[in-house]
Design an enzyme around this catalytic site. Structure first.
Site, PDB file in Angstrom:
ATOM      1  N   TYR A   1       2.665   1.689  16.444  1.00 34.33           N
ATOM      2  CA  TYR A   1       4.117   1.538  16.399  1.00 34.33           C
ATOM      3  C   TYR A   1       4.869   2.739  16.977  1.00 34.33           C
ATOM      4  CZ  TYR A   1       3.855  -2.855  13.960  1.00 34.33           C
ATOM      5  OH  TYR A   1       3.626  -4.183  13.662  1.00 34.33           O
TER       6      TYR A   1
ATOM      7  N   GLY B   1       0.818  -1.215   0.000  1.00 32.50           N
ATOM      8  CA  GLY B   1       0.000   0.000   0.000  1.00 32.50           C
ATOM      9  C   GLY B   1       0.847   1.258   0.000  1.00 32.50           C
TER      10      GLY B   1
ATOM     11  N   LYS C   1     -11.002   6.882   8.715  1.00 32.15           N
ATOM     12  CA  LYS C   1     -10.700   5.603   9.380  1.00 32.15           C
ATOM     13  C   LYS C   1     -11.932   4.711   9.335  1.00 32.15           C
ATOM     14  CE  LYS C   1      -8.575   3.568  13.498  1.00 32.15           C
ATOM     15  NZ  LYS C   1      -7.633   2.770  12.671  1.00 32.15           N
TER      16      LYS C   1
ATOM     17  N   ALA D   1       1.355  -5.138  15.907  1.00 27.50           N
ATOM     18  CA  ALA D   1       1.058  -4.191  16.974  1.00 27.50           C
ATOM     19  C   ALA D   1      -0.049  -3.248  16.521  1.00 27.50           C
ATOM     20  CB  ALA D   1       2.308  -3.390  17.340  1.00 27.50           C
TER      21      ALA D   1
ATOM     22  N   ARG E   1      -2.918  -1.610  -5.077  1.00 27.43           N
ATOM     23  CA  ARG E   1      -3.993  -2.448  -5.600  1.00 27.43           C
ATOM     24  C   ARG E   1      -3.905  -2.549  -7.126  1.00 27.43           C
ATOM     25  NH1 ARG E   1      -8.624   1.001  -2.824  1.00 27.43           N
ATOM     26  NH2 ARG E   1      -7.177   2.561  -3.645  1.00 27.43           N
TER      27      ARG E   1
ATOM     28  N   HIS F   1     -10.082   9.816  15.751  1.00 32.90           N
ATOM     29  CA  HIS F   1      -9.312   9.701  14.510  1.00 32.90           C
ATOM     30  C   HIS F   1     -10.003  10.481  13.394  1.00 32.90           C
ATOM     31  CE1 HIS F   1      -7.300   6.287  16.510  1.00 32.90           C
ATOM     32  NE2 HIS F   1      -6.325   6.498  15.642  1.00 32.90           N
TER      33      HIS F   1
ATOM     34  N   THR G   1      -5.228  -3.066  11.237  1.00 32.04           N
ATOM     35  CA  THR G   1      -6.135  -3.374  12.341  1.00 32.04           C
ATOM     36  C   THR G   1      -7.472  -3.847  11.773  1.00 32.04           C
ATOM     37  OG1 THR G   1      -6.860  -1.054  12.470  1.00 32.04           O
ATOM     38  CG2 THR G   1      -5.036  -1.725  13.891  1.00 32.04           C
TER      39      THR G   1
ATOM     40  N   GLY H   1      -7.492   0.046  16.803  1.00 36.90           N
ATOM     41  CA  GLY H   1      -6.679  -1.039  17.344  1.00 36.90           C
ATOM     42  C   GLY H   1      -5.911  -0.605  18.583  1.00 36.90           C
ATOM     43  N   THR H   2      -5.498   0.665  18.604  1.00 35.88           N
ATOM     44  CA  THR H   2      -4.779   1.173  19.775  1.00 35.88           C
ATOM     45  C   THR H   2      -5.685   1.215  20.994  1.00 35.88           C
ATOM     46  OG1 THR H   2      -3.319   2.492  18.371  1.00 35.88           O
ATOM     47  CG2 THR H   2      -3.471   3.127  20.689  1.00 35.88           C
TER      48      THR H   2
END
Length: 269
Positions: free
Chosen positions: A125, A8, A159, A122, A35, A155, A100, A165-166
């Site tokens: 990061y 990506g 999104k 994670a 893509r 966010h 995520t 995810g955090t």
């Protein structure tokens, strides 16, 4: 020198990952993908990302450049990440996952693959966020039994998954420190007559607005006082630099499932 492929690479995060890879003296750009339907396939990645011509063009499948990299960094979408996971398994490559929104079954697939190849996965990061995870463990052990715990995250409007995810990672850190599974205590939405708040629950609130890069707050609220632990990101390069750091670290690791806590050596904090 660790050769890195960026999945990506033409996206917002992908371009920052390209720049971070180029700027780090221990890594070099090996490949980048987009893509198949993207009009940018075939474009020089360096010119696209503002770092000058690199002689490396965007491909629509990293298998086309499999000899040019050691590690893939993937901040895309679950289906795309799983395709790159299969590629890494087949060719013995390493994988850093920042994507995520995985289902439990998809996560199990990733953990199973980590028995064969090294994987870092994670929700965030940045060094700061991973330090926050450790601080939340400490706070939960001291205050978790008597405080109401809420996690608020914000966010940008683009999104696609919620909570972030955090935010989920923050909830997991708190729940595990208290001897619980997050799935047993999480409350992701409140509406109407909800009744009194139960003592053990961890509430989540989500904001999607404007161009917010990422803001997360965990609140420990008691009668008469409230402790808030907050992280605010102001530049996506924070995440990109951390992911490249993880890729460089991962290049020297055996097969296994790792997190950014491992990369930063925070397990004993």
């Amino acid at each position: 020198m660790v050769r890195i492929a960026i999945a990506g690479a033409a996206g917002r995060m992908g371009r920052n990952l390209v720049k971070a890879t180029h700027q780090n003296p221990l890594s070099e750009l090996g490949a980048g993908s987009e893509r198949p339907e993207s009009s940018l396939v075939g474009v020089d990645i360096g010119e696209l990302c503002g770092i000058g011509k690199q002689g490396i063009v965007l491909v629509d499948n990293l298998e086309q450049a499999v000899e040019q990299f050691d590690v893939i960094i993937d901040f895309t979408a679950p289906a795309s990440t799983l395709a790159n996971l299969a590629l890494c398994e087949q060719h013995g490559k390493k994988l850093v996952i920042g994507t995520t929104g995985f289902t439990d079954a998809q996560r199990q697939t990733i953990e199973q693959a980590a028995k064969k190849i090294p994987i870092v996965m994670a929700p965030n990061y940045s060094v700061g966020v991973n330090l926050v995870f450790k601080l939340l463990e400490k706070a939960a052990k001291v205050m978790g039994d008597y405080c109401d715990i809420e996690i608020i995250e914000a966010h940008h409007r683009h999104k696609v998954d919620a909570p972030s995810g955090t935010a989920i990672g923050m909830g997991e850190a708190i729940a595990h420190a208290m001897g619980n599974q997050l799935s047993d205590v999480a409350v992701y939405a409140r509406e109407g007559i909800t009744g009194e708040r139960s003592r053990n629950e961890i509430g989540f609130a989500t904001i999607r607005a404007g161009d917010i890069i990422g803001e997360h707050t965990a609140m420990f609220a008691d009668i008469g006082e409230r402790v808030e632990i907050t992280h605010k990101a102001t530049d996506r390069m924070t995440f990109a630099n951390g992911a490249v750091k993880a890729a460089i670290w991962l290049a020297e690791q055996p097969a296994g499932f790792y997190t950014m806590i491992d990369v930063l050596g925070l397990n004993d904090l």
